[in-house]
Design a protein around this motif. Structure first.
Motif, PDB file in Angstrom:
ATOM      1  N   HIS A 151      -1.843 -11.136  -4.425  1.00 58.11           N
ATOM      2  CA  HIS A 151      -1.842 -10.258  -5.600  1.00 58.11           C
ATOM      3  C   HIS A 151      -0.442  -9.746  -5.927  1.00 58.11           C
ATOM      4  O   HIS A 151      -0.141  -9.459  -7.078  1.00 58.11           O
ATOM      5  CB  HIS A 151      -2.805  -9.089  -5.383  1.00 58.11           C
ATOM      6  N   ASP A 168     -10.540  -7.590  -5.786  1.00 58.40           N
ATOM      7  CA  ASP A 168      -9.422  -7.557  -6.732  1.00 58.40           C
ATOM      8  C   ASP A 168      -8.193  -7.033  -5.997  1.00 58.40           C
ATOM      9  O   ASP A 168      -8.170  -7.070  -4.772  1.00 58.40           O
ATOM     10  CB  ASP A 168      -9.778  -6.703  -7.949  1.00 58.40           C
ATOM     11  N   ASP A 169      -7.212  -6.520  -6.741  1.00 62.19           N
ATOM     12  CA  ASP A 169      -5.981  -6.133  -6.059  1.00 62.19           C
ATOM     13  C   ASP A 169      -6.036  -4.752  -5.409  1.00 62.19           C
ATOM     14  O   ASP A 169      -5.060  -4.306  -4.826  1.00 62.19           O
ATOM     15  CB  ASP A 169      -4.783  -6.234  -7.028  1.00 62.19           C
ATOM     16  N   ALA A 170      -7.170  -4.066  -5.493  1.00 61.77           N
ATOM     17  CA  ALA A 170      -7.283  -2.754  -4.851  1.00 61.77           C
ATOM     18  C   ALA A 170      -7.360  -2.900  -3.333  1.00 61.77           C
ATOM     19  O   ALA A 170      -8.003  -3.808  -2.835  1.00 61.77           O
ATOM     20  CB  ALA A 170      -8.529  -2.043  -5.363  1.00 61.77           C
ATOM     21  N   LYS A 224       5.634  -6.780  -8.571  1.00 64.34           N
ATOM     22  CA  LYS A 224       4.299  -7.062  -9.089  1.00 64.34           C
ATOM     23  C   LYS A 224       3.260  -6.162  -8.408  1.00 64.34           C
ATOM     24  O   LYS A 224       2.303  -5.721  -9.049  1.00 64.34           O
ATOM     25  CB  LYS A 224       3.943  -8.536  -8.899  1.00 64.34           C
ATOM     26  N   ALA A 225       3.483  -5.875  -7.143  1.00 63.97           N
ATOM     27  CA  ALA A 225       2.585  -4.956  -6.440  1.00 63.97           C
ATOM     28  C   ALA A 225       2.675  -3.570  -7.073  1.00 63.97           C
ATOM     29  O   ALA A 225       1.662  -2.873  -7.234  1.00 63.97           O
ATOM     30  CB  ALA A 225       2.927  -4.910  -4.954  1.00 63.97           C
ATOM     31  N   ASN A 262       0.843  -3.704 -10.415  1.00 59.44           N
ATOM     32  CA  ASN A 262      -0.607  -3.684 -10.162  1.00 59.44           C
ATOM     33  C   ASN A 262      -1.092  -2.267  -9.858  1.00 59.44           C
ATOM     34  O   ASN A 262      -2.130  -1.830 -10.359  1.00 59.44           O
ATOM     35  CB  ASN A 262      -0.969  -4.578  -8.968  1.00 59.44           C
ATOM     36  N   ARG A 289      -3.703  -0.019 -12.107  1.00 61.22           N
ATOM     37  CA  ARG A 289      -4.921   0.486 -11.476  1.00 61.22           C
ATOM     38  C   ARG A 289      -5.044   1.997 -11.668  1.00 61.22           C
ATOM     39  O   ARG A 289      -6.091   2.512 -12.023  1.00 61.22           O
ATOM     40  CB  ARG A 289      -4.871   0.114  -9.988  1.00 61.22           C
TER      41      ARG A 289
END
Lengths: 386, 475
Positions: free
Chosen positions: A77, A224-226, B135-136, B139, B143
């Motif tokens: 991710h 997902d990316d969580a 990118k992290a 993200n 979120r």
């Protein structure tokens, strides 16, 4: 020096008849070279720091790194080169494919390594055989699966010595097969000599499942990316549940042989308490893992290995569910049926251990030990210091 | 096609990278309703921020991942040096001071930090690395934004703005009009706009258009549409319109999004020749990280916008591993053939260089005494003869990181029209970085500017929108 080493390695490979890298291994080599030029993911786990100690990725390095990877998914991710980027970097998937291959390649005896492929079928057949065996034995001996309540006296159905003579050799075989397999793997990755500190660190990494913490303690991605700690927690429930069940068996063995106390044991006795607690862990843990597995992001890992993952989870679930059902129904007329079902599940679980998902824990522990050894040695690549 | 007419957001954020997200989060935290428009589809969201890895930040004592101290004055002097004074001290110091305060806020929104990466020890004091890279971080921000109720639309490229008397009214996506009480523009520079880049770099004496041979290291979505729209609306600009941050990357780098891994790290360990097999600049002038950025421009000035970094096997393992394998040959002639260079000319260049090497005590960690005599251009340090096969060669081309042209802002990040700040239109990130970074670059400073001015722009926009709301209510 690097070149000389490469030449020497090529020569020795030729001499030892090392086979050409598989497509899965070539993919790991490809993506590792991209990662080694980027290195953004160093904080997630041990794979990336181990990578930076290398400039070339020989087959042994690839086997080692693939098994060091916990398939946590964090790097996928975070990756600026993940699909749809044309570099199409997917470390968890590339590593998983090689990992599956190493289980099969290092299996003992090697002819049984193929059982890893179509592992769902392997598990199903083992289960069917285990169940059939014990049901038929119960029928043959007692003429019926239902009987007057026996107050939990298992040995009235299957005598103690019979069970020992069946499970003893299977258990021994499992230990030998896994031991020889991982020994071959260990020699292949030429891991060096473990010292006490490395062993202690590895024990911690394994028992705490350090590398499912995402590097920051908040866990790893799943759907997902969580970040979620669920995978770590359910693994813990599974692992420690299994260990409690194992402890229950050990205590019961002690009771039987040392103290001469014959089963059945009371609900409040140590073996039953340990087994019940373990059974609950082994019920909740695998159920959670199955739930996570079903919801897992499509790009994590190797989809072809899902039957193996789920087959193993199903066997664990069946083992704990039948075990708890047996405990609940041991005073009823269905005890023989429940006992046969439980023993069949346990037999299938053990028979498939050296040829199924169980092996991941063994191989990963070996890779973690190598990491604990090599991180204590000076970095052979001088890039960081110049 | 009409959307969002029923629910006009307080704050419209145009852009989807670090600065846009910082603005959206801050505006939302201040109580504003926020709509964020990202031009890219979800899988390409985040712009150039997805390729970043750290934030340069001031600190007066060691912190979690930061060693020692990096006080305001030192940061300021570094910035003054790299920009050659093309900076606004007031805004620069604002960015510097805020950089010391923003990391707790970043953590609250899910960003994690990690120690400086192997091979980047020189940054462990000044730069906080994002765990997993930019990118992290992106993200984590998306979120958090979703959790806070920021509305996010992908594939929503705004093509024009409705600005009346310096006040923002609405943004347009094709036929769709999106009105808002205030707006933050954070949609990057124009580096992915090939036409504009071509125009900015112009034509050279040989009739070539150098920009045609450039790789864009970051997103393909920074087309400068809103930069141009703002200029046409009369907004004040800042920064050199013809300049871009340009480094030497592997010639096989993809046209877009090659990011960090395509850089070639071995220039100072060997020689660099052009397509006529001639050396053209001192490869050992200074430490590589400091020289990193000048080689893009140097290669851009060579015929065909191509260069070849050549090393021998002594250099292997001394530099960051390249992403693509180099050409490799046991003879200089063989290497020249593989690189498509004239064999005779290449061998002569290497022999001349080798003969000129005055080898002392090689040490890549200091400006050592290995240098050349009687060869042009000279190599001032780390000059070792190329004499140990196999030889390796990497073709280089210029890679554009970002452009310097931006919109003038003040300490509230307000856009300016003829010297007057707009009441409800704010700018953040690459679109205004030129206020602080008029030229040059130093690692992590783009993220510092993006984070600090993103948050300022978000707060300013929320305040402006709320104020407007009050005015409407009382009118």
């Amino acid at each position: 020096m690097q070149q000389l080493e490469a030449l020497l390695r090529e020569a020795s490979d030729l001499a030892e008849g090392v086979i050409a890298p598989s497509a899965a291994e070539a993919e790991v080599e490809r993506v590792m070279k991209i990662c080694n030029a980027c290195r953004y993911c160093e904080g997630f786990c041990a794979v990336f720091p181990a990578m930076t100690r290398r400039l070339e990725f020989a087959q042994a390095d690839i086997h080692y790194l693939a098994n060091l990877c916990h398939n946590c998914g964090a790097c996928l991710h975070a990756c600026q080169y993940a699909p749809p980027h044309e570099f199409a970097v997917n470390i968890p998937q590339a590593m998983a494919k090689v990992r599956g291959q190493t289980y099969s390649d290092f299996a003992w005896p090697s002819s049984l390594g193929t059982l890893y492929r179509n592992n769902g079928l392997t598990v199903a057949l083992a289960l069917a055989a285990g169940l059939a065996l014990f049901l038929m034995m119960a029928l043959a001996k007692n003429g019926t699966l239902f009987h007057a309540p026996l107050a939990g006296d298992f040995y009235a159905i299957f005598p103690h010595n019979l069970l020992v003579s069946m499970f003893g050799p299977v258990f021994l075989f499992v230990a030998v097969a896994l031991g020889l397999g991982v020994a071959k793997f260990w020699r292949g990755i030429s891991a060096g000599d473990p010292n006490a500190a490395a062993i202690a660190e590895t024990a911690q990494d394994v028992l705490k499942l350090k590398y499912l913490d995402g590097g920051h303690g908040q866990g790893c991605p799943n759907a997902d990316d969580a970040s979620t700690l669920a995978r770590r927690r359910f693994h813990h429930l599974t692992f420690y549940g299994f260990m409690l069940c194992f402890a229950a068996t050990c205590v019961a063995t002690l009771y039987h042989y040392v103290f001469g106390w014959a089963a059945p044991y009371a609900i409040t006795s140590l073996p039953v308490l340990l087994g019940t607690l373990g059974g609950i862990g082994l019920l909740v843990g695998p159920a959670g893992l199955l739930w996570l597995n079903v919801r897992r992001h499509a790009r994590h890992g190797d989809a072809a290995q899902k039957p193996m993952d789920r087959g193993f989870i199903a066997l664990l679930l069946l083992t704990s569910a039948t075990g708890l059902a047996l405990l609940a129904g041991r005073d009823t007329a269905a005890m023989a049926l429940l006992l046969a079902a439980h023993l069949g599940a346990v037999m299938a679980l053990f028979l498939t251990m050296p040829y199924g998902k169980f092996a991941h824990g063994i191989f990963r522990t070996a890779a973690l030990l190598k990491w604990a050894i090599e991180k204590r040695a000076p970095n052979p690549v001088g890039v960081g210091s110049e | 096609m009409k959307e969002d007419t029923s629910s006009t957001p307080d704050v419209l954020v145009i852009g989807g990278g670090n600065a846009a997200l910082c603005a959206a989060l801050t505006a939302r935290e201040a109580g504003a309703s926020v709509l964020l428009l990202e031009a890219a589809p979800r899988e390409w969201r985040g712009g150039n921020s997805s390729h970043t890895r750290n934030l340069r930040c001031m600190h007066n004592a060691p912190q979690d991942v930061l060693t020692d101290a990096y006080p305001e004055e030192e940061f300021w002097l570094d910035l003054k040096k790299v920009t050659g004074g093309r900076t606004n001290e007031q805004l620069a110091r604002l960015a510097i001071r805020e950089s010391s305060r923003c990391r707790d806020w970043m953590r609250r929104h899910g960003v994690h930090f990690q120690p400086s990466l192997s091979g980047t020890l020189h940054l462990s004091r000044t730069n906080a690395f994002f765990m997993g890279g930019g990118k992290a971080l992106v993200n984590a921000y998306y979120r958090s934004a979703e959790a806070l109720g920021v509305r996010i639309r992908y594939e929503a490229p705004v093509d024009r703005l409705e600005v009346v008397d310096g006040q923002f009214r609405a943004a347009w996506i094709g036929q769709e009009r999106i009105a808002a009480r205030a707006c933050v523009l954070a949609s990057g520079g124009f580096e992915s706009n090939r036409e504009w880049l071509r125009e900015a770099w112009g034509q050279n004496a040989d009739g070539e258009w150098p920009a045609d041979n450039f790789a864009i290291r970051g997103t393909r979505f920074n087309l400068g549409v809103l930069l141009k729209a703002m200029m046409e609306a009369g907004a004040d600009t800042i920064g050199d319109p013809s300049q871009s941050h340009c480094v030497a990357v592997d010639a096989r780098a993809p046209l877009y999004d090659g990011g960090i891994c395509t850089r070639i790290d071995c220039v100072s360990l060997g020689i660099v020749v052009n397509k006529h097999a001639q050396r053209f600049y001192d490869e050992g002038e200074d430490f590589w990280p400091k020289r990193y950025a000048i080689w893009g421009r140097l290669v851009a000035q060579q015929p065909g916008q191509v260069g070849f970094s050549v090393i021998d096997s002594k250099a292997v393992g001394r530099f960051m591993p390249p992403v693509f394998p180099g050409a490799k040959a046991d003879t200089l002639e063989g290497l020249a053939r593989q690189l498509g260079l004239d064999e005779e000319a290449f061998v002569r260049t290497v022999h001349d260089y080798n003969a000129a090497c005055r080898v002392g005590t090689f040490d890549h960690t200091v400006l050592d005494d290995c240098h050349t005599d009687d060869v042009t251009p000279a190599k001032s340090h780390w000059a070792l003869p190329l004499d140990t096969p196999p030889f390796y060669g990497y073709a280089l081309k210029p890679g554009i990181t970002f452009t310097y042209l931006g919109l003038k802002v003040d300490e509230r990040a307000a856009a300016h029209f003829e010297g007057e700040p707009s009441r409800n239109l704010f700018v953040a990130g690459e679109m205004m970085a030129g206020n602080v970074l008029g030229q040059g670059y130093t690692a992590g400073v783009g993220m510092t500017i993006g984070t600090v001015f993103g948050r300022i722009a978000g707060a300013s926009a929320a305040a402006a929108a709320t104020k407007e709301g009050v005015e409407h209510a009382t009118a």
